[in-house]
Design an enzyme around this catalytic site. Structure first.
Site, PDB file in Angstrom:
ATOM      1  CD  GLN A 228      -3.104  -0.635   0.078  1.00 30.73           C
ATOM      2  OE1 GLN A 228      -3.252   0.509  -0.327  1.00 30.73           O
ATOM      3  NE2 GLN A 228      -3.832  -1.644  -0.391  1.00 30.73           N
TER       4      GLN A 228
ATOM      5  CB  SER B 157      14.423   0.338   5.044  1.00 32.21           C
ATOM      6  OG  SER B 157      13.483  -0.079   4.079  1.00 32.21           O
TER       7      SER B 157
ATOM      8  CG  ASP C 213      -2.426  -4.747  10.917  1.00 30.78           C
ATOM      9  OD1 ASP C 213      -2.534  -3.548  10.591  1.00 30.78           O
ATOM     10  OD2 ASP C 213      -3.110  -5.657  10.413  1.00 30.78           O
TER      11      ASP C 213
ATOM     12  CG  HIS D 255      -6.353  -2.884   8.638  1.00 32.10           C
ATOM     13  ND1 HIS D 255      -7.717  -3.083   8.655  1.00 32.10           N
ATOM     14  CD2 HIS D 255      -5.808  -3.949   9.298  1.00 32.10           C
ATOM     15  CE1 HIS D 255      -7.979  -4.227   9.286  1.00 32.10           C
ATOM     16  NE2 HIS D 255      -6.841  -4.761   9.689  1.00 32.10           N
TER      17      HIS D 255
ATOM     18  N   GLY E 137      -2.130  -3.174  -3.078  1.00 30.37           N
ATOM     19  CA  GLY E 137      -1.414  -2.011  -3.577  1.00 30.37           C
ATOM     20  C   GLY E 137      -1.117  -2.024  -5.055  1.00 30.37           C
TER      21      GLY E 137
ATOM     22  CG  ASP F  84      -9.802  -5.906   6.157  1.00 26.35           C
ATOM     23  OD1 ASP F  84     -10.037  -5.758   4.945  1.00 26.35           O
ATOM     24  OD2 ASP F  84      -8.682  -6.214   6.599  1.00 26.35           O
TER      25      ASP F  84
END
Length: 357
Positions: A44, A67, A99, A124, A150, A207
């Site tokens: 996303q 990263s 999450d 979300h 996405g 969801d």
């Protein structure tokens, strides 16, 4: 019972007739002069960042120092900052990380750098609804949730279309939360398809329920059980794969285009009769009872607590179950058969879960 259900359904539909927001209801100018930070550059995150950038919005990307996505984001032309610095620099902050990672990122890099007038945005509601984070009351807290992965959000946007999206307002101290949510939805292409308003509770619980009982859990287990039934009865694995997995896309496409009745109109009468008579004996009242139990586990927070505990303890059981699924015979047969179908786009799966941020 059917009459009662139909009456309740009609009453609920009338009560909940929701406004559908389109391009004319949203003003991209709301984001003019603002800096929008996308924290994370996975499924996303990358789609929202690219779509907003193409819509003329100033976007920066926030990532942790090591990263692997930093170079990818830079190649797309984004200014990449450490997460904390991106939060400081932004007016709207989209937290686009898994999450189970949000709480740690929020505590370390986000919360200490928030100021009055900023907006926190999610795709979300899990972290906010289950209170793995508690945003301060001086920031807007909103959601813009495209109803698609996405890569589809990006592809539809590039083609001049969009993915239907949800918006929700959890906190609105700035009195402009809804305008920002609609502007963001427009920037990613959502208002081209239609935007619906919900709340964090409803989006999160429905969801999770859909994923567990139908879209992922239900479908994958139904396919696997049907495949095993045919193979154990002596039929060729290839035949079982075609009949129980490959052709599912054709049926789902028909349902997506014209509903369940439209699908039944398009198939043979033999298939329709089998659907109407045998289907209810497979997915029967006992399945619905177990669905209701699954929903209660979601509503009570039991699923969320279990998932968070599993993730924070290293995911031993999760990884075991994932490995078992990847090793099932249907995966080996499917990989071989899909290799014979050049028209099916091949998508890498190994390592995909690590690409969020």
């Amino acid at each position: 019972m059917r009459g009662t259900y139909a009456l309740q359904k009609t009453q609920r539909t009338k009560e909940m007739a929701a406004k559908i927001y389109t391009d004319k209801d949203a003003d991209l100018g709301v984001l003019k002069g603002k800096t929008c930070a996308v924290i994370g550059f996975g499924s996303q995150g990358h789609a929202h960042a690219l779509n907003l950038k193409d819509s003329g919005v100033k976007v920066i990307v926030g990532l942790y120092a090591k990263s692997q996505s930093r170079e990818v984001a830079k190649e797309y032309g984004f200014e990449v900052m450490d997460t904390a610095d991106a939060v400081k620099a932004a007016d709207v902050i989209f937290i686009a990380t898994p999450d189970t990672k949000i709480a740690g990122i929020f505590e370390k890099d986000v919360a200490p750098n928030l100021r009055k007038g900023q907006t926190l945005l999610f795709s979300h509601g899990f972290a906010v609804h289950f209170k793995t984070i508690v945003p301060p009351d001086f920031v807007n807290v909103i959601m813009v949730a495209p109803k698609g992965p996405g890569h589809i959000v990006r592809r539809q946007f590039v083609e001049g279309k969009g993915v239907p999206s949800l918006i929700a307002i959890h906190q609105n101290p700035g009195k402009d939360a809804k305008k920002i949510a609609l502007a963001w939805a427009k920037g990613i292409g959502g208002t081209r398809a239609g935007v619906f308003e919900t709340d964090f509770k409803e989006e999160t619980e429905t969801d999770l329920f859909g994923e567990q009982t139908v879209l992922c859990g239900g479908v994958s287990q139904l396919i696997t059980a049907a495949y095993e039934t045919l193979v154990e009865a002596g039929y060729q694995p290839e035949m079982a794969y075609f009949e129980c997995l490959h052709e599912l896309k054709l049926t789902v496409d028909l349902i997506n285009e014209s509903g369940i009745s439209g699908m039944r109109f398009s198939i043979s009468e033999t298939a329709e009769y089998g659907d109407l008579t045998t289907g209810p004996t497979i997915i029967d009242a006992s399945v619905k009872k177990r669905m209701q139990k699954a929903l209660k586990n979601i509503q009570s927070g039991k699923f969320a607590k279990g998932w968070i505990a599993e993730a924070t303890s290293g995911g031993k059981n999760f990884n075991k179950l994932r490995k078992e699924g990847q090793g099932h015979a249907i995966e080996k047969v499917g990989a071989r058969l899909r290799g014979l179908m050049p028209w099916i786009k091949k998508r890498a799966t190994k390592g995909a879960q690590a690409s969020y941020h």
